[in-house]
Write a protein that holds these residues in place. Structure first.
Motif, PDB file in Angstrom:
ATOM      1  N   TYR A   1      54.348  14.411  92.569  1.00  0.00           N
ATOM      2  CA  TYR A   1      55.267  13.245  92.393  1.00  0.00           C
ATOM      3  C   TYR A   1      55.789  13.120  91.301  1.00  0.00           C
ATOM      4  N   VAL A   2      57.044  12.679  91.187  1.00  0.00           N
ATOM      5  CA  VAL A   2      57.669  12.535  89.928  1.00  0.00           C
ATOM      6  C   VAL A   2      58.447  10.986  90.078  1.00  0.00           C
ATOM      7  N   GLU A   3      58.108  10.165  89.012  1.00  0.00           N
ATOM      8  CA  GLU A   3      58.189   8.784  89.128  1.00  0.00           C
ATOM      9  C   GLU A   3      59.884   8.484  89.168  1.00  0.00           C
ATOM     10  N   ASN A   4      60.066   7.601  90.047  1.00  0.00           N
ATOM     11  CA  ASN A   4      61.587   7.091  90.519  1.00  0.00           C
ATOM     12  C   ASN A   4      61.892   5.782  89.228  1.00  0.00           C
ATOM     13  N   LEU A   5      62.438   6.098  88.454  1.00  0.00           N
ATOM     14  CA  LEU A   5      62.787   5.059  87.201  1.00  0.00           C
ATOM     15  C   LEU A   5      63.578   4.038  87.708  1.00  0.00           C
ATOM     16  N   CYS A   6      64.239   4.299  89.129  1.00  0.00           N
ATOM     17  CA  CYS A   6      65.224   3.226  89.537  1.00  0.00           C
ATOM     18  C   CYS A   6      64.414   2.717  90.694  1.00  0.00           C
ATOM     19  N   ALA A   7      63.223   2.721  91.196  1.00  0.00           N
ATOM     20  CA  ALA A   7      62.697   2.337  92.306  1.00  0.00           C
ATOM     21  C   ALA A   7      62.845   0.732  92.303  1.00  0.00           C
ATOM     22  N   PRO A   8      63.334   0.284  93.635  1.00  0.00           N
ATOM     23  CA  PRO A   8      63.166   0.753  94.937  1.00  0.00           C
ATOM     24  C   PRO A   8      64.663   1.539  95.336  1.00  0.00           C
ATOM     25  N   LYS A   9      65.499   1.687  94.175  1.00  0.00           N
ATOM     26  CA  LYS A   9      66.992   2.181  94.551  1.00  0.00           C
ATOM     27  C   LYS A   9      66.374   3.663  94.265  1.00  0.00           C
ATOM     28  N   PRO A  10      67.360   4.769  94.925  1.00  0.00           N
ATOM     29  CA  PRO A  10      67.458   6.142  94.757  1.00  0.00           C
ATOM     30  C   PRO A  10      67.501   6.470  93.234  1.00  0.00           C
ATOM     31  N   ASP A  11      67.069   7.388  92.829  1.00  0.00           N
ATOM     32  CA  ASP A  11      67.012   7.726  91.517  1.00  0.00           C
ATOM     33  C   ASP A  11      68.262   9.004  91.367  1.00  0.00           C
ATOM     34  N   PRO A  12      69.344   8.574  90.634  1.00  0.00           N
ATOM     35  CA  PRO A  12      70.535   9.595  90.686  1.00  0.00           C
ATOM     36  C   PRO A  12      70.071  10.760  89.948  1.00  0.00           C
ATOM     37  N   LYS A  13      69.251  10.844  89.167  1.00  0.00           N
ATOM     38  CA  LYS A  13      68.777  12.048  88.318  1.00  0.00           C
ATOM     39  C   LYS A  13      67.546  12.820  89.221  1.00  0.00           C
ATOM     40  N   LEU A  14      67.102  12.327  90.271  1.00  0.00           N
ATOM     41  CA  LEU A  14      66.061  12.983  90.869  1.00  0.00           C
ATOM     42  C   LEU A  14      66.390  13.431  92.392  1.00  0.00           C
ATOM     43  N   ALA A  15      66.312  14.486  92.572  1.00  0.00           N
ATOM     44  CA  ALA A  15      66.429  15.212  93.927  1.00  0.00           C
ATOM     45  C   ALA A  15      65.102  15.790  94.714  1.00  0.00           C
ATOM     46  N   ILE A  16      65.203  15.551  95.773  1.00  0.00           N
ATOM     47  CA  ILE A  16      63.686  15.943  96.489  1.00  0.00           C
ATOM     48  C   ILE A  16      64.304  16.909  97.387  1.00  0.00           C
ATOM     49  N   ARG A  17      63.778  18.214  97.735  1.00  0.00           N
ATOM     50  CA  ARG A  17      63.847  19.027  98.594  1.00  0.00           C
ATOM     51  C   ARG A  17      62.619  19.529  99.432  1.00  0.00           C
ATOM     52  N   GLN A  18      62.508  19.515 100.925  1.00  0.00           N
ATOM     53  CA  GLN A  18      61.200  20.077 101.383  1.00  0.00           C
ATOM     54  C   GLN A  18      61.698  21.526 101.900  1.00  0.00           C
ATOM     55  N   PHE A  19      60.788  22.348 101.930  1.00  0.00           N
ATOM     56  CA  PHE A  19      60.978  23.581 102.475  1.00  0.00           C
ATOM     57  C   PHE A  19      59.526  24.125 102.976  1.00  0.00           C
ATOM     58  N   ARG A  20      59.919  25.177 103.693  1.00  0.00           N
ATOM     59  CA  ARG A  20      58.871  25.798 104.768  1.00  0.00           C
ATOM     60  C   ARG A  20      57.947  26.693 103.764  1.00  0.00           C
ATOM     61  N   ARG A  21      56.678  26.586 103.780  1.00  0.00           N
ATOM     62  CA  ARG A  21      55.946  27.608 103.258  1.00  0.00           C
ATOM     63  C   ARG A  21      56.118  29.211 103.534  1.00  0.00           C
ATOM     64  N   THR A  22      56.219  29.823 102.575  1.00  0.00           N
ATOM     65  CA  THR A  22      55.901  31.287 102.886  1.00  0.00           C
ATOM     66  C   THR A  22      54.551  31.737 103.162  1.00  0.00           C
ATOM     67  N   ARG A  23      54.655  33.037 103.683  1.00  0.00           N
ATOM     68  CA  ARG A  23      53.311  33.368 103.919  1.00  0.00           C
ATOM     69  C   ARG A  23      52.272  33.886 102.966  1.00  0.00           C
ATOM     70  N   GLU A  24      52.999  34.022 101.680  1.00  0.00           N
ATOM     71  CA  GLU A  24      52.020  34.368 100.424  1.00  0.00           C
ATOM     72  C   GLU A  24      51.540  32.899 100.032  1.00  0.00           C
ATOM     73  N   GLN A  25      52.228  31.962 100.244  1.00  0.00           N
ATOM     74  CA  GLN A  25      51.817  30.430  99.843  1.00  0.00           C
ATOM     75  C   GLN A  25      50.799  30.039 100.755  1.00  0.00           C
ATOM     76  N   MET A  26      50.798  30.306 102.080  1.00  0.00           N
ATOM     77  CA  MET A  26      49.820  29.914 102.858  1.00  0.00           C
ATOM     78  C   MET A  26      48.759  30.562 102.704  1.00  0.00           C
ATOM     79  N   ILE A  27      48.726  31.995 102.262  1.00  0.00           N
ATOM     80  CA  ILE A  27      47.456  32.681 101.983  1.00  0.00           C
ATOM     81  C   ILE A  27      46.913  32.145 100.710  1.00  0.00           C
TER      82      ILE A  27
END
Length: 337
Positions: free
Chosen positions: A48-74
């Motif tokens: 977690y990285v703190e959102n300094l503008c909470a509860p508004k979106p932080d213009p300097k903060l970008a969050i992206r979710q991704f699928r784990r690779t096989r190596e990461q799951m291992i």
């Protein structure tokens, strides 16, 4: 001294770290030539990285979710390192993007069967129950499901869970039916307490905002909810009050905490009907959200509904770019071969 190249490389790195400490203390000052980008890449999803503008979106903060690779799951212990390709199941292949089209079709077919089963149970005035672990304490419990027909909209499935061990309660709404060709944006002007009692369905793909309260919630926040506008505001208040890190304890900055408490106070006043007018906007790329029209079947003078084309990125996030709706049986046979 023995290896001057290594020494020089380390000195260059240390100098960059020293310069990073010389950044301006406040925004608005002269931009530092030593500004840098920090990337936190966590396969567990627990960072977690703190959102300094909470509860508004932080213009300097970008969050992206991704699928784990096989190596990461291992590495995380979710997959046996000695597992061969035959043990690398279809579900796990889907997590890294393989066989995505086939699995999307299977999920759609499974969803149709669930919808049919819930519909039959609802017609018989029965509530479906299936076992599930509590998301708070992980103890076994039951989740209840029933289909509800929302007038002038569509059928939805309401799911409710109450844990007998820790007392945790949750409810969520899943929308059924076909995928809309276009996205939908609903804007409502809230003028009095009667508007707060309107039914609202916020799907799990919908973002919503109220500019007068500085409230701007990303898609996915709170999941799917079928309640009143007042109930939605109170749920947002409770969730933010409990689940925003860095606003308690030694790490809390007094000024940010005070600003956030003022925001929660305004949110509570809005739910109590002490602040009008308000502009509520639901923006749903799947068009599965709904606000009750109290003038139905006539148009609502305080509500506007806009349809617009989804972007390629929105279709990609929703998995629609890979979905085949014509001749998919032939495609499935080709992929299997």
């Amino acid at each position: 001294e023995a290896v001057p190249e290594v020494y020089q490389a380390i000195e260059v790195l240390l100098e960059k770290l020293r310069n990073a400490l010389l950044l301006p203390e406040e925004d608005g000052e002269t931009e530092s030539p030593h500004a840098f980008i920090m990337v936190v890449d966590d396969p567990t999803g627990n960072s977690y990285v703190e959102n300094l503008c909470a509860p508004k979106p932080d213009p300097k903060l970008a969050i992206r979710q991704f699928r784990r690779t096989r190596e990461q799951m291992i590495q995380m212990g979710l997959l046996n390192a000695e597992a061969d390709d035959s043990q690398w199941s279809e579900r796990e292949k889907e997590l890294v993007g393989q066989g995505r089209r086939t699995n999307l079709r299977k999920e759609m077919e499974a969803a149709k069967k669930v919808m049919q089963a819930v519909r039959e149970a609802s017609e018989a005035n029965e509530i479906m129950t299936f076992p599930a672990n509590c998301s708070s304490c992980n103890m076994p419990g039951d989740t209840r499901m029933q289909m509800v027909d929302i007038p002038h909209f569509q059928e939805v499935i309401i799911m409710s869970t109450t844990c007998e061990h820790c007392g945790f309660k949750s409810n969520e709404v899943k929308c059924g039916g076909a995928i809309s060709d276009k996205a939908k944006r609903i804007t409502l002007i809230i003028e009095d307490k009667d508007d707060l009692s309107r039914d609202i369905l916020k799907s799990e793909t919908s973002a919503f905002k109220i500019p007068e309260l500085d409230l701007d919630m990303y898609a996915g926040t709170l999941g799917g909810r079928f309640t009143t506008i007042e109930g939605l505001l109170r749920q947002v208040h409770d969730e933010l009050d409990r689940r925003i890190p860095f606003l308690e304890g030694d790490s809390a900055v007094a000024e940010r905490r005070q600003r956030f408490l003022q925001f929660l106070s305004r949110l509570e006043e809005a739910a109590d009907g002490k602040q009008f007018p308000l502009t509520l906007t639901l923006d749903d790329p799947m068009a599965h959200s709904y606000i009750q029209n109290i003038y139905a079947p006539d148009p609502d003078p305080n509500m506007t509904i806009e349809e617009y084309e989804r972007t390629f990125e929105e279709n990609e996030d929703l998995g629609l770019n890979d979905m085949i709706v014509e001749n998919y049986d032939q495609t499935a046979n080709t992929e299997t071969a």
